[in-house]
Structure formats: structure tokens, C-alpha cells
Design a protein around this motif. Structure first.
Motif, mmCIF file in Angstrom:
data_model
loop_
_atom_site.group_PDB
_atom_site.id
_atom_site.type_symbol
_atom_site.label_atom_id
_atom_site.label_comp_id
_atom_site.label_asym_id
_atom_site.label_seq_id
_atom_site.Cartn_x
_atom_site.Cartn_y
_atom_site.Cartn_z
ATOM 1 N N HIS A 262 0.817 -1.222 0.000
ATOM 2 C CA HIS A 262 0.000 0.000 0.000
ATOM 3 C C HIS A 262 0.847 1.267 0.000
ATOM 4 N N ALA A 302 -0.563 1.661 -4.302
ATOM 5 C CA ALA A 302 -1.943 2.036 -4.001
ATOM 6 C C ALA A 302 -2.324 3.395 -4.571
ATOM 7 N N ILE A 303 -1.414 4.374 -4.514
ATOM 8 C CA ILE A 303 -1.764 5.736 -4.907
ATOM 9 C C ILE A 303 -0.563 6.415 -5.557
ATOM 10 N N PHE A 336 -0.329 1.661 -14.585
ATOM 11 C CA PHE A 336 -0.748 2.102 -13.256
ATOM 12 C C PHE A 336 -1.637 3.335 -13.356
ATOM 13 N N ARG A 339 -5.054 2.373 -14.421
ATOM 14 C CA ARG A 339 -5.859 1.689 -13.414
ATOM 15 C C ARG A 339 -6.219 2.573 -12.228
ATOM 16 N N LYS A 340 -5.305 3.458 -11.826
ATOM 17 C CA LYS A 340 -5.489 4.183 -10.573
ATOM 18 C C LYS A 340 -5.658 5.691 -10.733
#
Length: 552
Positions: A262, A302-303, A336, A339-340
């Protein structure tokens, strides 16, 4: 270290005024004297502590918060400042039940017998009971270093400063013995870096330094990620001592699941940089570390908290390692973002990244990534508030350029659904529409192909009606005059005023605006006639896509 409960509180004034242990009752003074006799060289201190016991419904809702308030030596002098490390070391759990330090048992039901009477109580459904009590604490001063380390990473960091300042390898061995057994006593990033830097400059033999390096790297807290300085120091260690005996240790550092779970994108980009530097120092190279970092970005990240910095880092890596094939790295980063990265800020930075990647001519056409971007950008438009879009379109030139470039990608790589979404976004309000068109004009000029494509693919299909817009925000209001509601083709009229020749201009498919308008199942009669009225001759030109004449 042992902790003896006295089951009552001796306040600070009493202890100071009556010279420490002389202030204690006879029974408690006998305990203190017995401790001094049993541990002749041990140090004795008097500790005042507090317990806050919270009781709710069910066993799991019972909580204890224990803390040391003040520390006195046996003569009654306050030593809280110089012995602050003791606050993190004393364990008020019982020796028998929890493997703690307390040489007595609490009441099994209420867990407060060692603390005497309750001093205060609050609450009904969830009650809080506060206890204050005095304890005798005795320890062997020869092991004060180990005790400080047991208190946590703060105590370890303090000892490490002494190790580095004095080059004290015996003290380092003692610290490592604690670090290897207690997770809470592991090194913080700064301590780990300082110790490694000391070994880089050390005159000890290489094998001894390698052994210590491995212990120090392994001793980094699992909850902490190395920063740029620590990774740089590890590279220095590899340069100095070689990589052969350190690869497994470095692999363990990077493979720790807790450390990489994360995390922010910046963490994995830093790992990629480290992996590339490490590979340069291994004969024949070793791509496994880079592959691991790329895989972790895909599965663990995660971010992205700072998309601007992330894009700059990606491009810096491409520049620095220009002779290395970084296609997999770039692909993972783009994936990435796909997706995020759904916020407007990230989409704008993703636009900038795609543009800069294409400019390098190293990564092919990036067609799949551009198709994904077109769908993501158009798909998110409807979810962004007008205020966010307005700020971007009315902002600095750089922000406008990114938004216009994103629109270009939608026009070139998007689908009819993507065009529809951009069109609906553009005509929400007259103010937003004007900002959108003005941004295109300020970046690309009035008679530009982008404005033509936006008109053909996004605007001719819709009208200014309550179905697609907020009507009152397209209505003209003048003081003392009746309001003027918008006409259905008002947005098209505004584009034609800026770019009148667009009705005569064919696009890359050889089609005119009238071809798009008449071929659309959603274009209104008013919009079609507006375009037809500006260039009636277009009605006699067949549409190269349908092979039919307009209106046919």
C-alpha cells in the motif's frame, strides 16, 4: 529490570521533601532496601505512573493506557529529563502472565490491583477509570544501552549517534543483538544510513564490514522504506565492498512484504532507480531487481500523491539510463495511471507523460496507451465538477496546453462514445463551453484542425436543450431587458463565428461538417440547417464514408 508495585501513590512533593525512599511507608521502604541488597550494583529509581482503564461492552472493548509521569532517584531528586528513555522501557505487564517486568499479579477481573484505588471515574456505557501509583524500578546500569534500545527506535537512534561519533564497534555489537530480537527496536532510516556510512569509511577488514553491513540492512524497521540517501549509501557500500555477498541481503530488503504494501508510486520509482544503479555494478547486469520493482508497482502500489513529481522521475530515469531498454518500466507506469489515476490532475500529468514519451521516439507509437487514455479522459469528464474543469481551462497556459493535448488524443484515438462524452462536457454551460473553445484557440489557433474535429465529432451531434445542458446558464440576461433563451445551434454558431471557413474544410477522412451533421442520428434539424446555411454547396458533395449525398 524489575518493577515492584507499591499499590498507592506518593506525590512528587512528598518524595522530594522527604528524600526519596525515606518518604515511603515502612513496608515499602523494606522492599526498597531488599532490592538494594539483592542487586548490589543495580540502580534503584522511584516511578510515578498513570493507568487509564476504559471499560465497554465485551472483552475486546477493555483497554489499558499506561504511562510514566515522573522519575526520581532514591534520594528524591527528579531525573525525568535525563532518564526519559525509561518511559519507553518499563513494562507494566506481569512477569508471570505476559512476560513483562512486573513482579506481582493484577486482579484477574479488573487488572488494577497493582494501582491501588481509582482516582477518578467518568462515563456510563463506556466508563474510564484513572489510577495513579508509585513503583520501584531496579536495573543493572551495565545494560543501560540494551534497555534504551528495548524502548524503541528512538532509544536505538540515540545510541547509534554515540556509536558513529566514537566509532564504537563493541557498542554496535550490543545494539545489533537487541535489534535482531525486537521489531520495535529496529533501526530507523537515518540510523541505518549513518551506520552504513561509518562502515564505508571504516578501516576494519572487508569480511567483518560485510557481516556488519548485512546485519544493519536486515535491522531496518519493516515499517520503513529507505529514502534516496539510504539507497545511495547502499550503492556506496556495494562500490566499496562488492556485491557478491550482499545481494541476498539487498533482496530481502526489497522483498519485505510489509515494507512495500500500500505504498505510493514514488516509492516504487525510487526502487527502480536503485535497481538500475545496482544492475550497473553487477557484471553482465541483473534485471531481476528492476523486474521485482516493476511487479511491485503493478501489484502493491496504491496511490500516486504527486503525479507531477512521478512524471518527472520517469522521464529522468529515461534520460539517465538512455542506453537501457525501459519499455517494461514505462509500460508498467502507464498501466498504473490507467488503473489508478482517475483524477483531473493525474489525467493532465498523464497527458504530459504521453507527449514526452512520444517525443523520445523510444517507445513506439504507444497506441494502446493512447486508446486507453482517450477512453479514461472522456469517461471521467462527466464526473468532474464544472469548477474543476473551469479552473484548468482558465488557468496557466501550461494547464490549457495539457487539456488541449488530451482532447487531441481523444479526437485521434477515441471512439464515438468518447466523442459524445467530450461533447456533453463541453456544452454543460455557456461559460464552460467558451473556456473550452478559447483554450483550443489560444493553444492551436482559430483555424486549427482540432477545433474542426471537435465541431465535427463532438458538437454537431448535440443541441442547446434542457436534455443536454443547464438552460439558464446559456440564457442571456441584460438589465431592464427580457432574458434571451438560447437557440439549439447556439454553440455551433459560436464556433462558426471563430472559424467561418470550417464549413468548407475537409478533415483527414475527406468529410465536411455537413457530412457529420446529416449522418448523425442525434443532430437536430436546427444544427443541420445552421451548417447547411453557411455552405449550401456541401449538399452536392457526397460523403466519402457513406458514398451518399447529404440529406439523401
Amino acid at each position: 529490570m524489575v518493577v515492584i508495585p507499591l499499590e498507592k501513590e506518593y506525590d512528587a512533593l512528598t518524595l522530594v521533601a522527604n528524600s526519596g525512599i525515606n518518604a515511603l511507608s515502612r513496608a515499602h521502604r523494606e522492599k526498597a532496601e531488599a532490592i538494594k541488597v539483592a542487586g548490589e550494583d543495580w540502580k534503584l529509581v522511584i516511578v510515578n505512573a498513570k493507568l487509564v482503564h476504559t471499560c465497554g461492552y465485551g472483552y475486546a472493548s477493555h483497554r489499558d493506557n499506561k504511562s510514566i509521569i515522573e522519575i526520581f532517584d532514591e534520594a528524591g531528586s527528579r531525573v525525568t529529563g535525563e532518564m526519559g528513555w525509561l518511559k519507553n522501557v518499563v513494562d507494566f505487564d506481569s512477569l508471570e502472565h505476559d512476560g513483562g517486568m512486573l513482579l506481582a499479579l493484577d486482579d484477574e477481573q479488573y487488572c488494577v490491583s497493582n494501582w491501588g484505588e481509582c482516582k477518578s471515574r467518568t462515563g456510563n456505557y463506556e466508563s474510564t477509570q484513572t489510577y495513579r501509583a508509585t513503583f520501584l524500578v531496579s536495573y543493572d546500569p551495565e545494560f543501560q544501552t540494551e534497555l534504551k534500545c528495548l524502548g524503541g527506535s528512538g532509544g536505538v537512534a540515540e545510541v547509534c549517534k554515540t556509536i558513529v561519533a566514537k566509532r564504537d564497534y563493541d557498542l554496535l555489537d550490543r545494539v545489533l543483538a537487541v535489534v535482531e530480537t525486537k521489531e520495535k527496536s529496529r533501526f530507523d532510516v537515518d540510523s541505518c544510513q549513518a551506520l552504513l556510512q561509518m562502515l564505508v569509511k571504516s578501516r576494519k577488514d572487508a569480511s567483518s564490514r560485510v557481516a556488519l553491513v548485512k546485519q544493519i540492512i536486515t535491522g531496518l524497521s519493516s515499517s520503513l522504506e529507505p529514502n534516496d540517501v539510504l539507497y545511495g549509501t547502499i550503492i556506496e557500500v556495494v562500490d566499496k565492498l562488492g556485491h557478491e555477498d550482499l545481494l541476498d541481503t539487498i533482496g530481502g530488503l526489497l522483498d519485505n512484504t510489509q515494507r512495500k504494501s500500500h505504498q505510493d508510486m514514488s516509492i516504487f520509482l525510487r526502487r527502480m532507480d536503485f535497481a538500475l544503479k545496482l544492475s550497473e555494478r553487477i557484471e553482465g547486469g541483473d534485471s531481476s531487481y528492476l523486474e521485482g520493482a516493476i511487479n511491485d508497482l503493478t501489484t502493491r502500489c496504491a496511490i500516486v500523491s504527486d503525479s507531477t513529481a512521478a512524471v518527472n522521475t520517469i522521464m529522468d530515469l529515461i534520460t539517465e539510463y538512455h542506453d537501457v531498454d525501459l519499455s517494461s518500466l514505462v509500460g508498467a507506469c502507464l498501466n498504473f495511471f490507467h488503473r489508478k489515476g482517475k483524477t483531473l490532475r493525474i489525467l493532465m500529468e498523464r497527458t504530459r507523460l504521453l507527449e514526452r514519451l512520444l517525443a523520445t521516439n523510444k517507445f513506439g507509437s504507444l497506441e494502446l496507451s493512447l486508446v486507453e487514455f482517450a477512453a479514461d479522459f472522456a469517461g471521467q469528464m462527466q464526473g468532474f465538477p464544472n469548477s474543476s474543469l473551469q479552473r484548468t481551462l482558465d488557468g496557466e497556459l501550461e494547464e490549457k496546453e495539457k487539456f488541449v493535448k488530451a482532447t487531441e488524443y481523444v479526437m485521434e484515438f477515441g471512439t464515438p462514445n468518447d466523442y459524445d462524452r467530450v461533447g456533453k462536457m463541453a456544452i454543460r454551460t455557456m461559460k464552460l463551453f467558451s473556456s473550452f473553445v478559447n483554450a483550443i484557440v489560444s493553444v492551436s489557433g482559430e483555424e486549427c484542425s482540432l477545433l474542426r474535429d471537435v465541431l465535427n465529432k463532438c458538437l454537431l451531434q448535440y443541441s442547446i436543450t434542457s436534455e443536454h445542458t443547464t438552460m439558464y446558464q446559456w440564457t442571456t440576461y441584460s438589465p431592464g431587458e427580457p432574458s434571451v433563451p438560447p437557440t439549439p445551434p447556439l454553440h455551433v454558431q459560436k464556433v462558426l463565428e471563430l472559424y467561418p471557413n470550417v464549413v468548407h474544410t475537409v478533415d483527414n477522412d475527406g468529410r465536411l461538417p455537413l457530412h457529420y451533421a446529416t449522418a448523425s442520428s442525434t443532430a437536430s434539424v436546427e444544427v443541420i440547417m445552421e451548417v447547411f446555411g453557411k455552405f449550401k454547396g456541401a449538399a452536392s458533395i457526397p460523403d466519402p464514408k457513406t458514398r451518399l449525398f447529404p440529406f439523401q
